[in-house]
Design an enzyme around this catalytic site. Structure first.
Site, PDB file in Angstrom:
ATOM      1  N   CYS A   1       0.890  -1.085  -0.011  1.00 11.54           N
ATOM      2  CA  CYS A   1      -0.131  -0.111   0.138  1.00 11.54           C
ATOM      3  C   CYS A   1       0.828   1.038  -0.058  1.00 11.54           C
ATOM      4  CB  CYS A   1      -0.917  -0.081   1.096  1.00 11.54           C
ATOM      5  SG  CYS A   1      -2.380   1.015   0.881  1.00 11.54           S
TER       6      CYS A   1
ATOM      7  N   HIS B   1      -3.298  -5.159   1.587  1.00 15.27           N
ATOM      8  CA  HIS B   1      -2.491  -5.495   2.936  1.00 15.27           C
ATOM      9  C   HIS B   1      -2.623  -6.743   3.234  1.00 15.27           C
ATOM     10  CE1 HIS B   1      -2.428  -1.228   4.691  1.00 15.27           C
ATOM     11  NE2 HIS B   1      -3.271  -0.848   3.780  1.00 15.27           N
TER      12      HIS B   1
ATOM     13  N   GLU C   1      -0.858  -8.411   5.325  1.00 19.15           N
ATOM     14  CA  GLU C   1      -0.376  -8.501   6.792  1.00 19.15           C
ATOM     15  C   GLU C   1      -1.871  -8.504   7.715  1.00 19.15           C
ATOM     16  OE1 GLU C   1      -0.174  -5.848   4.935  1.00 19.15           O
ATOM     17  OE2 GLU C   1      -0.685  -4.012   6.400  1.00 19.15           O
TER      18      GLU C   1
HETATM   19  N1  GLN Z   1      -3.765   6.378   1.134  1.00 19.09           N
HETATM   20  C1  GLN Z   1      -2.473   6.198   1.706  1.00 19.09           C
HETATM   21  C2  GLN Z   1      -1.451   6.953   0.897  1.00 19.09           C
HETATM   22  O1  GLN Z   1      -1.701   7.414  -0.061  1.00 19.09           O
HETATM   23  C3  GLN Z   1      -2.067   4.593   1.500  1.00 19.09           C
HETATM   24  C4  GLN Z   1      -3.040   3.774   2.445  1.00 19.09           C
HETATM   25  C5  GLN Z   1      -2.572   2.745   2.971  1.00 19.09           C
HETATM   26  O2  GLN Z   1      -1.387   2.400   3.020  1.00 19.09           O
HETATM   27  N2  GLN Z   1      -3.339   1.949   3.580  1.00 19.09           N
HETATM   28  O3  GLN Z   1      -0.234   7.039   1.485  1.00 19.09           O
END
Ligand code: GLN
Length: 192
Positions: free
Chosen positions: A78, A171, A173
């Site tokens: 992410c 994610h 995890e």
């Molecule tokens: N929206 C976050 C960003 O742009 C990422 C979201 C996440 O890691 N769950 O950094």
């Protein structure tokens, strides 16, 4: 095997727990010297702008970039994926810029800010992988040498591999399914 988890901000505790279940040594990383002697590193999800700022404040950015160039395996989830990308479409200060992908932050808008999907990920076996997306980015361009590992039903790319670098928009995890983490360890061990 000794794996670092960047512990500046975000979901690092869950990655540490997943790795401990797989029986490897885990080091929370906040300082440049904690990067020494690692076999791999995970950059967790969280807020990519905050993680990037903390990495710069802790003097981790340049050091980590050098280590990746000399072959350190890294798995970004992410926000971690955003940090690995060479190009971020919508405003970002300074990603590590080590993976040849273009990503878009917060790609799913408000209505689908968070959602879950069962993805087919052939690299992990036949059983679908339950993926949790939270204000997730998407991979808009996958350049030469980058392998697509998973797509949403609409075709958008959400997991990739480039050599020893691995990235997912979701994610792994946050579920009990350890296959993605195991896949990263297999890459490090040269078994995948
Ligand atoms: N929206 C976050 C960003 O742009 C990422 C979201 C996440 O890691 N769950 O950094």
């Amino acid at each position: 095997m000794k794996i670092g988890v960047l512990a500046a901000q975000g979901a690092f505790a869950e990655h540490i727990a997943a790795l401990l279940k797989l029986g490897v040594e885990v080091v929370p990383v906040r300082l440049p010297e904690e990067l020494k002697g690692l076999d791999g590193l995970i950059i967790p999800g969280g807020e990519s702008t905050s993680i990037a700022k903390l990495m710069t404040d802790y003097n981790l950015t340049a050091e980590l970039r050098d280590l990746v160039k000399s072959g350190l395996p890294v798995f970004g989830t992410c926000a971690g994926m955003i940090l690995l990308a060479k190009k971020v479409e919508n405003s970002f200060p300074e990603p590590l810029g080590v993976m040849d992908i273009t990503v878009r932050r917060n790609a799913f808008g408000r209505q689908r800010e968070s959602f879950e999907a069962d993805l087919s990920i052939p690299a992990l076996g036949k059983k679908p992988f339950h993926a949790v997306f939270i204000r997730a980015p998407v991979i808009e361009h996958v350049n030469n040498g980058v392998e697509t590992l998973a797509r949403l039903d609409d075709g958008r790319v959400v997991a990739v591999r480039e050599g020893k670098l691995l990235a997912s928009a979701f994610h792994p995890e946050l579920t009990d399914d350890l296959r993605f983490h195991r896949y990263f360890l297999d890459i490090i061990a040269g078994q995948k």
